[in-house]
Write a protein that holds these residues in place. Structure first.
Motif, PDB file in Angstrom:
ATOM      1  N   ASN A  78      51.849  33.758 -86.339  1.00 51.81           N
ATOM      2  CA  ASN A  78      51.406  33.879 -84.663  1.00 51.81           C
ATOM      3  C   ASN A  78      50.621  33.263 -84.096  1.00 51.81           C
ATOM      4  N   ILE A  79      49.353  32.879 -84.772  1.00 51.39           N
ATOM      5  CA  ILE A  79      48.311  32.292 -84.596  1.00 51.39           C
ATOM      6  C   ILE A  79      48.804  30.571 -84.276  1.00 51.39           C
ATOM      7  N   MET A  80      49.330  30.369 -85.349  1.00 57.36           N
ATOM      8  CA  MET A  80      49.675  28.986 -85.384  1.00 57.36           C
ATOM      9  C   MET A  80      50.695  28.585 -84.227  1.00 57.36           C
ATOM     10  N   ASN A  81      51.587  29.470 -83.784  1.00 59.63           N
ATOM     11  CA  ASN A  81      52.536  29.156 -82.564  1.00 59.63           C
ATOM     12  C   ASN A  81      51.781  29.403 -81.242  1.00 59.63           C
ATOM     13  N   SER A  82      50.877  30.282 -81.330  1.00 62.68           N
ATOM     14  CA  SER A  82      50.027  30.513 -79.846  1.00 62.68           C
ATOM     15  C   SER A  82      49.216  29.241 -79.945  1.00 62.68           C
ATOM     16  N   GLY A  83      48.585  28.807 -81.082  1.00 68.17           N
ATOM     17  CA  GLY A  83      47.588  27.715 -80.879  1.00 68.17           C
ATOM     18  C   GLY A  83      48.558  26.493 -80.827  1.00 68.17           C
ATOM     19  N   GLN A  84      49.629  26.512 -80.780  1.00 65.28           N
ATOM     20  CA  GLN A  84      50.463  25.239 -80.728  1.00 65.28           C
ATOM     21  C   GLN A  84      50.299  24.192 -81.825  1.00 65.28           C
ATOM     22  N   ILE A  85      50.186  24.713 -83.055  1.00 67.12           N
ATOM     23  CA  ILE A  85      49.818  24.008 -84.158  1.00 67.12           C
ATOM     24  C   ILE A  85      51.364  23.463 -84.668  1.00 67.12           C
ATOM     25  N   SER A  86      52.305  24.184 -84.362  1.00 69.92           N
ATOM     26  CA  SER A  86      53.699  23.650 -84.681  1.00 69.92           C
ATOM     27  C   SER A  86      54.050  22.378 -83.908  1.00 69.92           C
ATOM     28  N   HIS A  87      53.511  22.463 -82.838  1.00 66.80           N
ATOM     29  CA  HIS A  87      53.771  21.348 -81.859  1.00 66.80           C
ATOM     30  C   HIS A  87      53.024  19.874 -82.380  1.00 66.80           C
ATOM     31  N   ARG A  88      52.111  19.997 -83.194  1.00 62.47           N
ATOM     32  CA  ARG A  88      51.526  18.818 -83.590  1.00 62.47           C
ATOM     33  C   ARG A  88      52.051  18.425 -84.957  1.00 62.47           C
ATOM     34  N   LEU A  89      52.601  19.363 -85.688  1.00 64.64           N
ATOM     35  CA  LEU A  89      53.534  19.354 -86.849  1.00 64.64           C
ATOM     36  C   LEU A  89      54.837  18.416 -86.635  1.00 64.64           C
ATOM     37  N   ILE A  90      55.401  19.072 -85.479  1.00 66.98           N
ATOM     38  CA  ILE A  90      56.436  18.309 -85.129  1.00 66.98           C
ATOM     39  C   ILE A  90      56.188  16.878 -84.790  1.00 66.98           C
ATOM     40  N   ASN A  91      55.251  16.646 -83.875  1.00 68.65           N
ATOM     41  CA  ASN A  91      54.826  15.225 -83.459  1.00 68.65           C
ATOM     42  C   ASN A  91      54.622  14.374 -84.569  1.00 68.65           C
ATOM     43  N   PHE A  92      53.887  14.871 -85.722  1.00 65.56           N
ATOM     44  CA  PHE A  92      53.550  14.296 -86.864  1.00 65.56           C
ATOM     45  C   PHE A  92      54.912  13.656 -87.327  1.00 65.56           C
ATOM     46  N   SER A  93      55.671  14.929 -87.717  1.00 63.11           N
ATOM     47  CA  SER A  93      56.850  14.558 -88.661  1.00 63.11           C
ATOM     48  C   SER A  93      57.889  13.710 -87.829  1.00 63.11           C
ATOM     49  N   ILE A  94      57.767  13.676 -86.384  1.00 64.78           N
ATOM     50  CA  ILE A  94      58.721  12.759 -85.751  1.00 64.78           C
ATOM     51  C   ILE A  94      58.105  11.221 -85.959  1.00 64.78           C
ATOM     52  N   ALA A  95      56.880  11.155 -85.837  1.00 64.52           N
ATOM     53  CA  ALA A  95      56.256  10.062 -85.907  1.00 64.52           C
ATOM     54  C   ALA A  95      56.548   9.483 -87.395  1.00 64.52           C
ATOM     55  N   LEU A  96      56.439  10.252 -88.421  1.00 65.02           N
ATOM     56  CA  LEU A  96      56.526   9.603 -89.926  1.00 65.02           C
ATOM     57  C   LEU A  96      58.004   9.368 -90.241  1.00 65.02           C
ATOM     58  N   VAL A  97      59.056  10.074 -89.690  1.00 64.77           N
ATOM     59  CA  VAL A  97      60.399   9.857 -90.315  1.00 64.77           C
ATOM     60  C   VAL A  97      61.361   9.684 -89.047  1.00 64.77           C
ATOM     61  N   GLY A  98      60.890   9.721 -88.001  1.00 67.70           N
ATOM     62  CA  GLY A  98      61.768   9.823 -86.746  1.00 67.70           C
ATOM     63  C   GLY A  98      62.483   8.481 -86.459  1.00 67.70           C
ATOM     64  N   ARG A  99      61.982   7.317 -87.140  1.00 67.71           N
ATOM     65  CA  ARG A  99      62.828   6.031 -87.088  1.00 67.71           C
ATOM     66  C   ARG A  99      63.789   5.659 -87.931  1.00 67.71           C
ATOM     67  N   LYS A 100      64.191   6.755 -88.888  1.00 65.98           N
ATOM     68  CA  LYS A 100      65.339   6.681 -89.513  1.00 65.98           C
ATOM     69  C   LYS A 100      66.369   7.178 -88.800  1.00 65.98           C
ATOM     70  N   PRO A 101      67.728   6.669 -88.905  1.00 66.47           N
ATOM     71  CA  PRO A 101      68.774   7.109 -88.299  1.00 66.47           C
ATOM     72  C   PRO A 101      68.838   8.822 -88.449  1.00 66.47           C
ATOM     73  N   GLY A 102      69.321   9.512 -87.344  1.00 70.64           N
ATOM     74  CA  GLY A 102      69.337  10.980 -87.319  1.00 70.64           C
ATOM     75  C   GLY A 102      67.798  11.383 -87.486  1.00 70.64           C
ATOM     76  N   GLY A 103      66.905  10.629 -86.919  1.00 69.49           N
ATOM     77  CA  GLY A 103      65.355  10.847 -87.233  1.00 69.49           C
ATOM     78  C   GLY A 103      64.901  12.419 -86.706  1.00 69.49           C
ATOM     79  N   LEU A 104      65.626  12.923 -85.591  1.00 64.69           N
ATOM     80  CA  LEU A 104      64.956  14.182 -85.472  1.00 64.69           C
ATOM     81  C   LEU A 104      65.288  15.210 -86.110  1.00 64.69           C
ATOM     82  N   GLY A 105      66.677  14.931 -86.820  1.00 62.99           N
ATOM     83  CA  GLY A 105      67.035  15.717 -88.119  1.00 62.99           C
ATOM     84  C   GLY A 105      66.101  16.038 -89.357  1.00 62.99           C
ATOM     85  N   HIS A 106      65.701  14.811 -89.819  1.00 64.43           N
ATOM     86  CA  HIS A 106      64.764  14.605 -90.887  1.00 64.43           C
ATOM     87  C   HIS A 106      63.492  15.165 -90.281  1.00 64.43           C
TER      88      HIS A 106
END
Length: 419
Positions: free
Chosen positions: A67-95
């Motif tokens: 709950n602290i992570m969600n309220s602190g928007q830590i999940s947003h940062r993990l999402i942004n990092f994940s997109i930056a790391l694997v987003g350039r692959k076909p279907g990047g948002l799925g990866h």
């Protein structure tokens, strides 16, 4: 006769839509009431002792962390990092969806928290980028099951408390299977991306990637601290859960500056609500276990498994089939409380390692989170994506096959559990 009537009562309550925790509680109340000489105080006593475990304190603490992570928007940062790391692959948002579930699992220990926290961001994002609703919902729901497999895991804490198995060993045992499931899901996404020509995420500069990585590092090192601390004896699993909650707050409040003290009452209230659901189910299941013990269900089950021979592989596949069935209409925690104490002694007599049994049960029950009618992760993701349950279930089928394949690997190659 009493046992048959209580079973029918329990099934009837579930069909009527009564929450599973209350269905178990009512069945326990009626069942123990039929026991000759049972004192009126038996039910509250059994419910109390069902929660009277130091290791179970980790459950609300890991919920608080999520709950602290969600309220602190830590999940947003993990999402942004994940997109930056694997987003350039076909279907990047799925990866990226799968990768962020693996990272989120290493902090929160909760599959449903993963579905809610990640799904609210990525499902609309994927739909807007041209992914089908089926793909968006299916990937999110299926990948969130990793939350109960990659440590820390609330279900592992429960299993450890029920069987006196080392939670630290369970945490280590879940690492490789969890990673294999994530990689397998990414392979399925690659095949779908090639077939459907799914889009890639926009390219970012090296400077932006470094900035996003630095932003995500404080969150990503949390599981390393937790697992390392447990393995090297720095703290117990319960202390690790408390540390993760404190760490999540300090990172959110002082590093990211995304929450403050005024946000804590709401976070604590939400934590109490979510914790009470699982812990009340655990307490009620402990009372029902007393009723089942009175009618010697343990002996019946032991006799059944003795009748099928002493092959540990046959036993584990029957366990998988049984918990697949149970998981379709019951949450993992009450399912484990009701049935793990019954099958655990049989597993020991057949030479099955307690850690292997725990990982098999936990992975199997994780499938129940994405199978109707109970599947909570499937329900949450389909609600966010505004997609019917039948279409959502069809969308997760390819990913279920990946989980089942890893389950078979765990059964035949237990050495990957590193215990």
């Amino acid at each position: 006769m009493e046992l048959a009537l209580i079973t029918l009562l329990f099934i009837g309550l579930i069909i009527l839509g009564i929450p599973i925790a209350f269905s178990i509680g009512i069945a326990s109340l009626v069942g123990i009431g039929t026991m000759t000489g049972a004192p009126a105080t038996m039910i509250p006593m059994k419910m109390f002792y069902g929660l009277n475990s130091y290791v179970l304190l980790a459950v609300p603490l890991f919920v608080l962390t999520a709950n602290i992570m969600n309220s602190g928007q830590i999940s947003h940062r993990l999402i942004n990092f994940s997109i930056a790391l694997v987003g350039r692959k076909p279907g990047g948002l799925g990866h990226a969806n799968v990768l962020v579930s693996m990272l989120f699992a290493g902090v929160s220990g909760s599959s449903t928290a993963d579905t809610a926290g990640v799904g609210k961001i990525l499902i609309p994002n994927m739909i807007n980028k041209g992914y089908s609703r089926e793909m968006s919902v299916g990937v999110t729901a299926a990948s969130s099951t990793i939350g109960g497999i990659i440590p820390p895991s609330i279900t592992m804490v429960i299993y450890g408390g029920l069987t006196n198995t080392s939670v630290g060993q369970l945490f280590i045992g879940g690492m490789i299977p969890g990673v294999l499931i994530g990689l397998g899901m990414m392979f399925v996404i690659s095949l779908i991306a090639k077939r459907d020509n799914l889009p890639k995420a926009e390219k970012i500069s090296r400077t932006e990637f470094i900035a996003l990585t630095k932003d995500a590092i404080p969150a990503m090192i949390t599981p390393l601290i937790i697992i390392g601390g447990i393995v090297f004896g720095v703290f117990t699993p319960t202390e690790a859960a408390a540390f993760s909650a404190v760490y999540a707050y300090f990172v959110s409040a002082f590093y990211y500056r995304s929450i403050s003290l005024k946000d804590l009452p709401k976070i604590f209230t939400e934590t109490l609500k979510l914790s009470c659901l699982s812990l009340f189910a655990l307490a009620a299941a402990s009372a029902l276990g007393e009723f089942l013990g009175y009618y010697q269900i343990n002996a019946l089950v032991s006799g059944f498994f003795s009748g099928i021979g002493s092959n540990e592989y046959v036993f584990l596949f029957i366990i998988v089939a049984f918990f697949l069935f149970v998981g379709t209409f019951m949450d993992a925690i009450p399912a484990m409380v009701l049935f793990v104490p019954v099958v655990y002694p049989v597993a020991l007599t057949l030479g099955v390692d307690p850690v292997q049994l725990g990982i098999v049960v936990i992975i199997t029950l994780s499938i129940g989170l994405i199978t109707p009618p109970y599947g909570l992760c499937l329900l949450i993701a389909s609600a966010i994506g505004e997609l019917s349950i039948d279409k959502s279930f069809k969308a997760v089928m390819p990913y279920i096959s990946v989980i089942v394949l890893v389950l078979v690997v765990v059964i035949f190659m237990p050495f990957i559990l590193l215990t």
